[in-house]
Design a protein around this motif. Structure first.
Motif, PDB file in Angstrom:
ATOM      1  N   ALA A  74      19.784  38.422   4.271  1.00  0.00           N
ATOM      2  CA  ALA A  74      19.058  39.494   3.583  1.00  0.00           C
ATOM      3  C   ALA A  74      18.721  40.644   4.526  1.00  0.00           C
ATOM      4  O   ALA A  74      18.615  41.807   4.097  1.00  0.00           O
ATOM      5  CB  ALA A  74      17.782  38.942   2.953  1.00  0.00           C
ATOM      6  N   ALA A  75      18.567  40.327   5.820  1.00  0.00           N
ATOM      7  CA  ALA A  75      18.244  41.352   6.814  1.00  0.00           C
ATOM      8  C   ALA A  75      19.482  42.080   7.324  1.00  0.00           C
ATOM      9  O   ALA A  75      19.374  42.947   8.199  1.00  0.00           O
ATOM     10  CB  ALA A  75      17.491  40.723   7.984  1.00  0.00           C
ATOM     11  N   GLY A  76      20.651  41.750   6.782  1.00  0.00           N
ATOM     12  CA  GLY A  76      21.879  42.426   7.189  1.00  0.00           C
ATOM     13  C   GLY A  76      22.527  41.866   8.433  1.00  0.00           C
ATOM     14  O   GLY A  76      23.399  42.499   9.026  1.00  0.00           O
ATOM     15  N   ILE A  77      22.094  40.670   8.856  1.00  0.00           N
ATOM     16  CA  ILE A  77      22.671  40.022  10.032  1.00  0.00           C
ATOM     17  C   ILE A  77      23.876  39.191   9.603  1.00  0.00           C
ATOM     18  O   ILE A  77      23.817  38.475   8.595  1.00  0.00           O
ATOM     19  CB  ILE A  77      21.626  39.122  10.727  1.00  0.00           C
ATOM     20  CG1 ILE A  77      20.430  39.963  11.194  1.00  0.00           C
ATOM     21  CG2 ILE A  77      22.244  38.367  11.897  1.00  0.00           C
ATOM     22  CD1 ILE A  77      19.240  39.135  11.663  1.00  0.00           C
ATOM     23  N   ARG A 131      17.123  41.298  16.726  1.00  0.00           N
ATOM     24  CA  ARG A 131      17.705  41.375  18.063  1.00  0.00           C
ATOM     25  C   ARG A 131      19.220  41.207  18.053  1.00  0.00           C
ATOM     26  O   ARG A 131      19.908  41.728  18.938  1.00  0.00           O
ATOM     27  CB  ARG A 131      17.074  40.290  18.946  1.00  0.00           C
ATOM     28  CG  ARG A 131      17.594  40.251  20.366  1.00  0.00           C
ATOM     29  CD  ARG A 131      16.904  39.156  21.167  1.00  0.00           C
ATOM     30  NE  ARG A 131      17.481  39.020  22.491  1.00  0.00           N
ATOM     31  CZ  ARG A 131      17.156  38.066  23.360  1.00  0.00           C
ATOM     32  NH1 ARG A 131      16.235  37.176  23.030  1.00  0.00           N
ATOM     33  NH2 ARG A 131      17.722  37.997  24.549  1.00  0.00           N
ATOM     34  N   TYR A 132      19.734  40.490  17.055  1.00  0.00           N
ATOM     35  CA  TYR A 132      21.160  40.156  17.063  1.00  0.00           C
ATOM     36  C   TYR A 132      21.879  40.761  15.871  1.00  0.00           C
ATOM     37  O   TYR A 132      21.354  40.799  14.758  1.00  0.00           O
ATOM     38  CB  TYR A 132      21.351  38.638  17.055  1.00  0.00           C
ATOM     39  CG  TYR A 132      20.637  37.945  18.194  1.00  0.00           C
ATOM     40  CD1 TYR A 132      21.076  38.111  19.508  1.00  0.00           C
ATOM     41  CD2 TYR A 132      19.507  37.172  17.961  1.00  0.00           C
ATOM     42  CE1 TYR A 132      20.407  37.505  20.562  1.00  0.00           C
ATOM     43  CE2 TYR A 132      18.841  36.554  18.997  1.00  0.00           C
ATOM     44  CZ  TYR A 132      19.286  36.726  20.301  1.00  0.00           C
ATOM     45  OH  TYR A 132      18.618  36.132  21.342  1.00  0.00           O
ATOM     46  N   LEU A 171      28.025  44.862  20.436  1.00  0.00           N
ATOM     47  CA  LEU A 171      27.245  44.033  19.530  1.00  0.00           C
ATOM     48  C   LEU A 171      26.625  42.857  20.269  1.00  0.00           C
ATOM     49  O   LEU A 171      27.075  42.447  21.339  1.00  0.00           O
ATOM     50  CB  LEU A 171      28.125  43.531  18.379  1.00  0.00           C
ATOM     51  CG  LEU A 171      28.748  44.605  17.479  1.00  0.00           C
ATOM     52  CD1 LEU A 171      29.528  43.965  16.339  1.00  0.00           C
ATOM     53  CD2 LEU A 171      27.675  45.547  16.931  1.00  0.00           C
ATOM     54  N   SER A 172      25.590  42.312  19.662  1.00  0.00           N
ATOM     55  CA  SER A 172      24.845  41.207  20.255  1.00  0.00           C
ATOM     56  C   SER A 172      24.980  39.961  19.386  1.00  0.00           C
ATOM     57  O   SER A 172      24.803  40.015  18.168  1.00  0.00           O
ATOM     58  CB  SER A 172      23.374  41.586  20.398  1.00  0.00           C
ATOM     59  OG  SER A 172      22.619  40.528  20.961  1.00  0.00           O
ATOM     60  N   ALA A 183      30.990  42.675  23.338  1.00  0.00           N
ATOM     61  CA  ALA A 183      29.787  42.042  22.808  1.00  0.00           C
ATOM     62  C   ALA A 183      29.118  41.243  23.915  1.00  0.00           C
ATOM     63  O   ALA A 183      29.740  40.904  24.931  1.00  0.00           O
ATOM     64  CB  ALA A 183      30.131  41.133  21.628  1.00  0.00           C
ATOM     65  N   GLU A 184      27.835  40.975  23.721  1.00  0.00           N
ATOM     66  CA  GLU A 184      27.105  40.109  24.638  1.00  0.00           C
ATOM     67  C   GLU A 184      26.502  38.978  23.830  1.00  0.00           C
ATOM     68  O   GLU A 184      26.164  39.142  22.656  1.00  0.00           O
ATOM     69  CB  GLU A 184      26.011  40.880  25.371  1.00  0.00           C
ATOM     70  CG  GLU A 184      24.981  41.521  24.459  1.00  0.00           C
ATOM     71  CD  GLU A 184      23.968  42.354  25.232  1.00  0.00           C
ATOM     72  OE1 GLU A 184      24.124  42.456  26.468  1.00  0.00           O
ATOM     73  OE2 GLU A 184      23.045  42.880  24.598  1.00  0.00           O
TER      74      GLU A 184
END
Length: 339
Positions: free
Chosen positions: A121-124, A98-99, A42-43, A72-73
């Motif tokens: 909302a974007a699932g981040i 990106r993350y 994961l980022s 993760a990075e």
């Protein structure tokens, strides 16, 4: 709170622990929109105060250490204490996807509300670290649904500094008639405005004879030195000076030969040294590297489908002394960053 802030303390268990003072998970914070496979790297995007800030660097060290050990990075996005820049950076990250996890150390908690909502909302997965995102600076409770919050509420910070300040008055034999100066961090900075008011109000309520809070000490030795020069010209009889640890590093030499004691905000190795040698009475010491690691731990756990607490108060969860560092309470403690 370069060296905290524009110049605003190792390891963390791999399992997610819900501390007694952490709020239990809600349905929003406790489940990810779409859990990442356990073996997926994961980022993490860390939206910190500033790369040049020693406090944010401590957060970053904790994030990096935990990420590297847990598949993760991590990337530090440097807004250099600029609120609008940080807003744009997070909005760009939402667009680019990106993350998987973002950790937000907000320069302006109110301005970050909408981009944080967009990220959710974007699932981040969003972790709010140290500074609240929202208009309330007296709580660690989520102000944006779905966020994970690991917070040192600014008003709690201000109250703690005031307690140390009043105790410093007593220690210096000035319990009555004690004149206390509180050096602001940044003028008109939301976090600093809330913290300054809380500290000034608590100092007055605690019995300080006079509270001076109109000098800006900033977060560097140079700005602290300049503020101290101006303070001593206007108030040569000041008894206690409170400010960011970085600012006090510049202010302290100007008190040579004077009966002035200091209370710092930020638990660097330098601050611990001043307290331990008796130059300062105390320091409000947030375990910021540990907090950064905990933020990464909680964010990655949620992104991988685990339930996590939605609210954690740093000073009552990650320290044994509620962040109130005196020569006695710092015995056996080690600072985890340097200015």
């Amino acid at each position: 709170m370069n060296r905290v802030a524009r110049l605003m303390a190792i390891g963390v268990a791999a399992a997610v622990a819900v501390a007694g003072c952490s709020k239990p998970d809600s349905s929003a914070a406790g489940s990810a929109a779409s859990a990442a496979p356990a073996d997926k790297k994961l980022s993490i995007g860390f939206f910190g105060f500033a790369k040049a800030n020693s406090f944010a660097q401590a957060t970053w060290a904790g994030i990096q250490e935990y990420a590297n050990a847990n598949n993760a990075e991590a990337t530090f996005l440097d807004s250099n204490f600029d609120g609008p820049t940080q807003v744009n950076q997070l909005q760009d990250a939402v667009t680019s996807k990106r993350y998987d996890v973002v950790i937000v150390q907000a320069n302006d908690g109110t301005a970050m509300v909408n981009p944080v909502k967009q990220a959710i909302a974007a699932g981040i997965t969003v972790v709010v670290e140290f500074t609240p995102v929202g208009g309330k600076y007296d709580t660690a409770d989520p102000q944006v649904p779905g966020t994970i919050n690991i917070i040192d509420p600014p008003t709690v910070n201000g109250d703690g500094l005031a307690k140390l300040g009043i105790d410093a008055c007593k220690s210096a034999g000035a319990a009555t008639g004690c004149k206390v100066a509180y050096l602001q961090g940044f003028a008109n900075y939301p976090l600093d405005t809330a913290r300054t008011k809380a500290a000034a109000d608590a100092l007055k309520a605690g019995g300080a004879a006079e509270v001076i809070s109109n000098f800006v000490g900033g977060y560097t030795p140079d700005t602290g030195r300049a503020a101290m020069q101006n303070l001593l010209q206007a108030h040569p009889d000041v008894n206690v000076v409170i400010g960011s640890s970085q600012a006090l590093e510049g202010a302290t030499p100007l008190a040579s030969g004077k009966k002035i004691t200091f209370v710092g905000n930020g638990g660097s190795t330098q601050a611990y040294g001043f307290v331990n040698d008796g130059t300062w009475y105390g320091v409000y010491s947030v375990p910021e590297k540990k907090s950064g690691a905990k933020a990464a731990e909680l964010g990655l756990a949620k992104a991988r489908g685990q339930s996590v607490p939605e609210s954690t108060v740093v000073c009552t969860t990650l320290t044994s002394f509620d962040c109130l560092g005196t020569k006695a309470s710092l015995q056996g403690q080690t600072a985890d960053y340097s200015d």
